[in-house]
Each structure stands twice: as C-alpha cells, then as structure tokens.
Design a protein around this motif. Structure first.
Motif, short mmCIF file in Angstrom:
data_model
loop_
_atom_site.label_atom_id
_atom_site.label_comp_id
_atom_site.label_asym_id
_atom_site.label_seq_id
_atom_site.Cartn_x
_atom_site.Cartn_y
_atom_site.Cartn_z
N ALA A 142 33.96 39.07 41.21
CA ALA A 142 35.29 38.48 40.95
C ALA A 142 36.39 39.39 41.47
N GLY A 143 36.20 40.68 41.32
CA GLY A 143 37.17 41.63 41.84
C GLY A 143 37.27 41.58 43.35
N LYS A 144 36.13 41.45 44.01
CA LYS A 144 36.14 41.35 45.48
C LYS A 144 36.86 40.08 45.93
N ILE A 145 36.63 38.99 45.23
CA ILE A 145 37.29 37.73 45.57
C ILE A 145 38.81 37.85 45.37
N ALA A 146 39.19 38.47 44.26
CA ALA A 146 40.61 38.59 43.92
C ALA A 146 41.30 39.74 44.64
N GLY A 147 40.52 40.62 45.27
CA GLY A 147 41.12 41.75 45.98
C GLY A 147 41.51 42.88 45.06
N CYS A 148 40.76 43.06 43.98
CA CYS A 148 41.03 44.16 43.05
C CYS A 148 39.70 44.76 42.60
N SER A 149 39.76 45.72 41.72
CA SER A 149 38.54 46.40 41.26
C SER A 149 37.89 45.67 40.09
N ALA A 150 36.62 46.03 39.83
CA ALA A 150 35.92 45.48 38.68
C ALA A 150 36.60 45.93 37.39
N LYS A 151 37.19 47.12 37.40
CA LYS A 151 37.90 47.62 36.23
C LYS A 151 39.11 46.74 35.91
N THR A 152 39.81 46.30 36.93
CA THR A 152 40.93 45.38 36.72
C THR A 152 40.43 44.07 36.12
N MET A 153 39.30 43.59 36.58
CA MET A 153 38.71 42.37 36.01
C MET A 153 38.36 42.59 34.55
N CYS A 154 37.87 43.77 34.21
CA CYS A 154 37.59 44.09 32.80
C CYS A 154 38.86 44.04 31.96
N ARG A 155 39.95 44.59 32.51
CA ARG A 155 41.22 44.55 31.79
C ARG A 155 41.70 43.11 31.59
N LEU A 156 41.53 42.27 32.62
CA LEU A 156 41.96 40.88 32.51
C LEU A 156 41.13 40.11 31.50
N THR A 157 39.84 40.40 31.42
CA THR A 157 39.01 39.71 30.43
C THR A 157 39.30 40.22 29.02
N THR A 158 39.57 41.52 28.90
CA THR A 158 39.89 42.10 27.59
C THR A 158 41.21 41.55 27.05
N SER A 159 42.17 41.37 27.95
CA SER A 159 43.48 40.87 27.52
C SER A 159 43.47 39.36 27.27
N GLY A 160 42.41 38.67 27.70
CA GLY A 160 42.31 37.23 27.49
C GLY A 160 42.88 36.41 28.63
N GLU A 161 43.36 37.05 29.68
CA GLU A 161 43.90 36.31 30.82
C GLU A 161 42.80 35.62 31.62
#
Length: 73
Positions: A27-46
């Motif tokens: 998902a991070g590769k598709i969105a152009g960001c890191s897996a850590k950013t994806m973790c933050r987005l899932t943790t925040s509920g976005e």
C-alpha cells in the motif's frame, strides 16, 4: 438481479495486479510513502485495517488506498 458497478480503470488495474487485500508495505508503494506511514494512517483510523484468516494477517483494501490517494490529491 445484481447490478455491476463501474470501476475506475486505474483502480481496476491495481486490483488486477495486487488483488483486493494488500499488505501495508505494498500500500505504501502504491501511495508513494513508507509502510510506517501506512501504519500511522491505520492507527489513526484514516485507513481501515482488516485481519484476514486465523493467523490474523493484517491487510488493507486496495480500493481504500486508491480512495485515500484521490481524496488527498
């Protein structure tokens, strides 16, 4: 009678290539960001996170990542 919904060609290409549920790293590769950013987005509920199967493998929906990109962009 079930009706088919039209899918955006970009989303359909992502679904064909990656499938319905993908790991946060992909998902991070598709969105152009890191897996850590994806973790933050899932943790925040976005970005919704799903537990798949008995092993509780965590995945996100490809369509949700696609909508997140288009909502922000």
């Amino acid at each position: 009678m079930a009706t088919k919904t039209k899918t955006d060609p970009e989303l359909q290409a992502l679904l064909d290539e990656h499938g319905t549920y993908i790991p946060r790293s992909v998902a991070g590769k598709i969105a152009g960001c890191s897996a850590k950013t994806m973790c933050r987005l899932t943790t925040s509920g976005e970005l919704p996170l799903y537990a798949i199967g008995r092993t509780r493998t965590l995945r996100v929906k490809t369509a949700d990542v696609y909508r997140l990109i288009h909502r922000v962009a």
